[in-house]
Write an enzyme that holds these catalytic residues in place. Structure first.
Site, short mmCIF file in Angstrom:
data_model
loop_
_atom_site.label_atom_id
_atom_site.label_comp_id
_atom_site.label_asym_id
_atom_site.label_seq_id
_atom_site.Cartn_x
_atom_site.Cartn_y
_atom_site.Cartn_z
N HIS A 25 70.57 -74.20 -12.18
CA HIS A 25 70.93 -72.87 -11.69
C HIS A 25 72.36 -72.89 -11.17
O HIS A 25 72.88 -73.93 -10.75
CB HIS A 25 69.97 -72.40 -10.59
CG HIS A 25 70.16 -73.09 -9.26
ND1 HIS A 25 71.00 -72.60 -8.28
CD2 HIS A 25 69.64 -74.23 -8.76
CE1 HIS A 25 70.96 -73.40 -7.23
NE2 HIS A 25 70.15 -74.41 -7.50
N CYS A 26 73.00 -71.73 -11.25
CA CYS A 26 74.32 -71.56 -10.64
C CYS A 26 74.14 -70.65 -9.43
O CYS A 26 73.06 -70.58 -8.86
CB CYS A 26 75.32 -71.00 -11.65
SG CYS A 26 74.83 -69.43 -12.37
N ALA A 27 75.16 -69.92 -9.05
CA ALA A 27 75.08 -69.11 -7.83
C ALA A 27 74.08 -67.96 -7.94
O ALA A 27 73.46 -67.57 -6.94
CB ALA A 27 76.46 -68.55 -7.49
N THR A 28 73.90 -67.43 -9.16
CA THR A 28 73.06 -66.24 -9.30
C THR A 28 72.01 -66.34 -10.39
O THR A 28 71.12 -65.51 -10.46
CB THR A 28 73.93 -64.99 -9.62
OG1 THR A 28 74.66 -65.24 -10.83
CG2 THR A 28 74.91 -64.70 -8.49
N ARG A 29 72.10 -67.36 -11.28
CA ARG A 29 71.27 -67.37 -12.49
C ARG A 29 70.51 -68.67 -12.68
O ARG A 29 71.04 -69.74 -12.40
CB ARG A 29 72.14 -67.14 -13.73
CG ARG A 29 72.73 -65.77 -13.86
CD ARG A 29 73.92 -65.78 -14.80
NE ARG A 29 75.10 -66.34 -14.16
CZ ARG A 29 76.03 -67.03 -14.79
NH1 ARG A 29 75.92 -67.27 -16.08
NH2 ARG A 29 77.08 -67.49 -14.15
#
Length: 474
Positions: A25-29
């Site tokens: 995962h990244c910051a939002t996804r």
């Protein structure tokens, strides 16, 4: 929210545990690599609690949950899958294996240019500030700020020096980033970049003038006459040379004994690449880069509003394919030759498209009755106005189609208008409302007019088409 339940639903809608190869995962996804995309239930994912959008890109299936939620969903997901924490780069590597040649090329360029964007943005914005301070008539008729306040002349000159640094030494930045991407020693890549802008070489900015005057100096090596000219502000020569350097380095390490590796490998890799850079790669790359920037500028200047309309209309679909990542290289070249090109026309058109996507998303929020959709659309629309279009495009506009079409129309018309007035940027930044400092001072008014046109058309069309869709549904 029950994150374990949400994670299980995600797994089920992605085709089950056995269909998932990697996840991070990244910051939002959530960023997931699946074995078979045909097994994905997109409609089912759309209805999962907390999901704000979904899309496939670069061999990955990405599900938008938003910051503060995605990490909790991922924690539950990884526990259910029985996998440890994976980095986004590991997932990207897994996704790359599924990509075609064109996708790998686009991703490769993005991987090289994205890390150096902060330096280019900082230099470009300072260049914009310098232009505003030195432009006559921008604040006061027939005078600039330095004329009014001579005491700040040295400060303005200092700003200009900082602004130019990333572009003068662009080959150093690209040499480091590209060589690392190609699997070589990035510090050798930086040394290669330094070689291409060495102060002992003639100034590459004035190559054409120096050549016309017959003042080019030469090395005479192995019977070859090699121009002693730098490659300041160029892109293609250092990219190709970095690939050659990394390839040579990797092959030399296979044959050079380990006890001589640190001596022999860098010596021969840098020497051979340097020789090739000045004899073959550099001259051809300089001409190729110049032809690309000259050709694009000519098309924009010649086709005028027609070219602007076409580019503006198609910009958002290009973003969906990921091909817009290649524009970073072109824009960097245009900005590096700003004295000749006048700046980049791509940035203002990208801004028109982003503004249109944001306004269309807000239009969808205005016309729709679903509270969940409106809750996603409002923050997503505002984000797009500020230059981040992903939530708006994938979460709302593409999902309902008519906001996306409305945004394309708004972007096309507004881009035609700014192209008619030859609006260009002299820096990179967030393409939207925050992009105002990046625009040439004499183009600022039309840039703002263009944004207003883009937003008005996209918002109005979305509301009209949205109400029409509601009437049909009834």
């Amino acid at each position: 929210m029950n994150f374990s339940q949400i994670a299980q639903q995600v797994i089920d809608k992605l085709g089950g545990k056995d269909n998932i190869s990697a996840a991070a995962h990244c910051a939002t996804r959530l960023r997931i690599v699946v074995k078979n995309e045909n097994l994905i239930d997109k409609k089912g994912i759309e209805n999962i609690e907390g999901v704000k959008g979904q899309f496939a890109v670069a061999g990955q299936y990405q599900i938008i949950f938003g910051s503060g939620t995605v990490n909790k969903v991922y924690a539950a997901l990884s526990k259910l899958l029985g996998i440890g924490d994976m980095t986004t780069s590991e997932v990207a590597a897994a996704g790359t294996e599924k990509q075609g040649l064109l996708q790998r090329l686009v991703k490769g360029l993005a991987d090289i240019f994205v890390p150096i964007i902060p330096a280019i943005v900082a230099g470009g914005l300072l260049m914009g500030i310098h232009s505003m301070l030195t432009a006559k008539g921008f604040f006061v008729e027939e005078k600039n700020v330095v004329d009014l306040y001579p005491a700040i002349a040295d400060l303005v000159d200092f700003i200009n020096t900082i602004a130019n640094a990333p572009f003068v030494f662009l080959p150093v930045l690209l040499g480091f980033s590209a060589t690392r991407k190609f699997g070589g020693n990035p510090f050798l890549g930086a040394a290669l970049g330094m070689l291409l802008v060495h102060p002992a070489l003639s100034d590459g900015w004035n190559y054409a003038l120096t050549l016309a005057k017959g003042n080019i100096q030469y090395w005479h090596i192995f019977g070859l006459e090699i121009e002693r000219v730098g490659y300041q502000g160029t892109v293609i020569p250092v990219l190709v040379a970095s690939w050659v350097l990394a390839t040579l380095e990797k092959n030399l390490r296979k044959v050079v004994p380990s006890f001589l590796d640190n001596l022999i490998t860098p010596l021969f890799a840098l020497f051979i690449t340097g020789l090739l850079a000045f004899t073959v790669i550099g001259p051809i790359g300089r001409e190729a880069g110049s032809l690309i920037s000259t050709g694009l500028t000519w098309l924009y200047d010649t086709l005028g509003f027609v070219g602007g309309a076409i580019f503006g209309t198609l910009y958002a679909p290009i973003v969906i394919t990921g091909m817009h990542q290649t524009f970073i290289a072109v824009e960097t070249q245009l900005l590096a030759e700003v004295a000749r090109t006048g700046g980049t026309f791509i940035f203002p058109i990208a801004a028109m498209s982003n503004i249109a996507q944001g306004a269309a998303c807000l239009g969808a929020a205005y016309v729709m009755k679903d509270a969940k959709v409106r809750g996603i659309a409002v923050p997503s629309g505002i984000s797009a106005l500020l230059g981040i279009t992903e939530p708006a495009m994938f979460g709302v506009n593409l999902r309902y189609r008519y906001p996306f079409i409305s945004a394309m129309i708004g972007a096309g018309i507004s881009s035609a208008v700014i192209a008619l007035f030859n609006v260009k940027a002299i820096a990179l930044g967030a393409a939207g409302l925050p992009g105002i400092p990046s625009i040439k001072p004499d183009s600022l008014a039309m840039y703002c007019v263009g944004m207003l046109i883009s937003a008005s058309i996209a918002f109005t069309l979305t509301v009209i088409l949205g109400k029409r869709a509601q009437l049909k549904a009834e």
